[in-house]
Scaffold this active site. Structure first.
Site, PDB file in Angstrom:
ATOM      1  CG  HIS A 180      28.658  38.288   1.858  1.00 27.38           C
ATOM      2  ND1 HIS A 180      29.384  39.285   2.458  1.00 27.38           N
ATOM      3  CD2 HIS A 180      29.466  37.201   1.878  1.00 27.38           C
ATOM      4  CE1 HIS A 180      30.575  38.817   2.812  1.00 27.38           C
ATOM      5  NE2 HIS A 180      30.641  37.547   2.474  1.00 27.38           N
TER       6      HIS A 180
ATOM      7  CG  HIS B 142      32.913  33.737  -0.172  1.00 29.07           C
ATOM      8  ND1 HIS B 142      33.972  34.605  -0.208  1.00 29.07           N
ATOM      9  CD2 HIS B 142      32.168  34.090   0.905  1.00 29.07           C
ATOM     10  CE1 HIS B 142      33.891  35.444   0.825  1.00 29.07           C
ATOM     11  NE2 HIS B 142      32.802  35.153   1.512  1.00 29.07           N
TER      12      HIS B 142
ATOM     13  CE  LYS C 126      34.057  41.854   2.415  1.00 24.72           C
ATOM     14  NZ  LYS C 126      33.016  40.904   2.760  1.00 24.72           N
TER      15      LYS C 126
ATOM     16  CG  HIS D  91      35.465  40.650   7.316  1.00 27.54           C
ATOM     17  ND1 HIS D  91      35.106  39.379   6.979  1.00 27.54           N
ATOM     18  CD2 HIS D  91      35.898  40.589   8.612  1.00 27.54           C
ATOM     19  CE1 HIS D  91      35.312  38.574   8.009  1.00 27.54           C
ATOM     20  NE2 HIS D  91      35.805  39.276   9.012  1.00 27.54           N
TER      21      HIS D  91
ATOM     22  CG  HIS E 149      29.804  38.455   7.318  1.00 28.31           C
ATOM     23  ND1 HIS E 149      30.580  39.307   8.053  1.00 28.31           N
ATOM     24  CD2 HIS E 149      30.551  38.129   6.249  1.00 28.31           C
ATOM     25  CE1 HIS E 149      31.735  39.465   7.464  1.00 28.31           C
ATOM     26  NE2 HIS E 149      31.741  38.766   6.354  1.00 28.31           N
TER      27      HIS E 149
ATOM     28  CG  ASP F 158      30.166  34.817   4.592  1.00 25.93           C
ATOM     29  OD1 ASP F 158      30.820  34.825   3.533  1.00 25.93           O
ATOM     30  OD2 ASP F 158      30.687  34.924   5.709  1.00 25.93           O
TER      31      ASP F 158
HETATM   32  O1  DOR Z   1      33.939  32.314   7.185  1.00 26.07           O
HETATM   33  C1  DOR Z   1      34.346  33.010   6.272  1.00 26.07           C
HETATM   34  N1  DOR Z   1      34.722  32.478   5.094  1.00 26.07           N
HETATM   35  N2  DOR Z   1      34.426  34.321   6.449  1.00 26.07           N
HETATM   36  C2  DOR Z   1      34.991  35.125   5.545  1.00 26.07           C
HETATM   37  O2  DOR Z   1      35.045  36.310   5.781  1.00 26.07           O
HETATM   38  C3  DOR Z   1      35.574  34.571   4.302  1.00 26.07           C
HETATM   39  C4  DOR Z   1      34.981  33.298   3.957  1.00 26.07           C
HETATM   40  C5  DOR Z   1      35.751  32.533   2.911  1.00 26.07           C
HETATM   41  O3  DOR Z   1      36.119  33.122   1.894  1.00 26.07           O
HETATM   42  O4  DOR Z   1      35.947  31.335   3.076  1.00 26.07           O
HETATM   43 ZN    ZN Z   2      32.154  36.306   3.083  1.00 34.93          ZN
END
Ligand code: DOR
Ligand code: ZN
Length: 351
Positions: free
Chosen positions: A13, A15, A99, A136, A174, A247
């Site tokens: 997981h 980004h 997702k 989520h 998470h 995450d």
């Molecule tokens: O803290 C977070 N940041 N939680 C999420 O679910 C998304 C993520 C983000 O994309 O910045």
């Molecule tokens: Zn995330």
């Protein structure tokens, strides 16, 4: 113990963002991991297989020369996702999960699902295709306190969902609460969870006591220490149902240090070392490999990585700032000293 050799871990997981950020985020992911499951909450979100394919190509162009790191893609579920898109996702060989963001729950979740009921036929198709649902797990009901949103989601949404789709594979992404851990631990093997380094190492006091520290703000939000303890016990307990998902969610410093700061902690500067700290504190360094490198691959039905990485007991100081597409970014635990450090890897042959 002075060094520890592990199977190369995967991040289930993360980004990466898009555009200029990729030049920073992709090399950081490729440095410590074999594969990464890339979240689709771009603006606009990755709602089609065609877009996921393009995004994957963009990511691959940012991969350092010689790196064999692989992005695995997720499709962003909306109220309007077509059943054919799910079939195409399954057939693509690129998309390993779908997702589910409750609309409005977090960063770029506006196009998410407004009511579970709206996507029930899609979930039925995912169950049939054996395409995992990546959750989520928070309600967005403004009446529910932010610290309770995961526990309430489990009670109101996840428990009925798991019953209604008895073969659907589900990842509670998470996980942050004792309730979440208990639910997953008691559920059948098809229901698993990922755990971030920040939820293992920190609790809401780190965020809120003695000053407001926006770099600890992520969603789901850090909880009380009893929840942190439950997460540590789950991660270090040797169960294949709990595995690594950082995450890692980069935001420029200006977006975090603001009157309305963004949620997300960037951890790819030291993800493995931060997990090692949590496992060492729990006296469970011998369990790190299963959590970081085996259980996720096993759940997704992918081979474990053949390469290994070495952690060495060499104290080092984490950077205060990094770059995100040319803007300063403050990483998780910036400036702290860590005991373990991953040794540089040899460049791998391209697959
Ligand atoms: O803290 C977070 N940041 N939680 C999420 O679910 C998304 C993520 C983000 O994309 O910045
Ligand atoms: Zn995330």
């Amino acid at each position: 113990m002075q060094s520890l050799i592990l199977t190369l871990p995967d991040d289930w997981h993360l980004h990466l963002r898009d555009g200029a950020a990729l030049a920073d985020t992709v090399p950081a992911a490729a440095r410590q991991f074999g594969r990464g499951l890339v979240m689709p909450n771009l603006r606009p979100p990755v709602v089609t297989v065609a877009r996921a394919r393009e995004y994957r190509e963009e990511i691959l162009r940012a991969r350092p020369p010689g790196s064999a790191w692989k992005p695995l893609m997720a499709l962003y579920l909306t109220d309007n996702t077509a059943v054919e898109e799910l079939r195409a996702a399954h057939a693509s060989g690129l998309i390993v999960g779908v997702k589910y963001y409750p609309a409005g729950a977090t960063t770029n979740s506006d196009s998410g699902v407004t009511r579970l009921e709206h996507v029930a036929p899609l979930l039925a198709e995912m169950e049939r295709l054996d395409l995992p649902l990546l959750l989520h797990g928070e309600v967005t009901d403004p009446e529910v306190d932010i610290f309770d949103r995961e526990a309430v989601f489990i009670e109101r949404e996840l428990t009925p969902l798991a019953r209604r789709f008895p073969a659907l594979r589900i990842v509670l992404e998470h996980v942050t609460t004792r309730e979440g851990v208990d639910f997953v631990a008691a559920a059948p093997a098809r229901i698993v969870a990922t755990i971030t380094p920040q939820h293992l190492l920190f609790n809401r006091n780190h965020l809120l006591a003695g000053g407001l520290r926006p770099h600890f703000y992520c969603l789901p939000i850090l909880k009380r220490d009893v929840h942190q303890a439950a997460l540590v016990a789950a991660a270090t307990g040797g169960s294949g149902k709990f595995f690594l998902g950082t995450d890692s969610a980069p935001h420029p410093r200006t977006m975090k240090e603001s009157s309305c700061g963004c949620a997300g902690c960037f951890s790819h500067h030291a993800a493995l070392e931060l997990y090692a700290l949590a496992f060492e504190r729990a006296g469970a360094l011998d369990r790190l490999e299963g959590f970081a490198s085996h259980f996720g691959a096993d759940f997704y039905g992918l081979p474990r990585n053949a390469e290994t990485v070495t952690l060495e007991r060499t104290p080092w100081q984490l950077p205060e700032t990094l770059s995100l597409g040319g803007e300063p970014l403050v990483p998780l635990a910036a400036g702290e000293t860590l005991a373990w450090r991953m040794a540089a890897r040899q460049p791998q042959a391209m697959p």
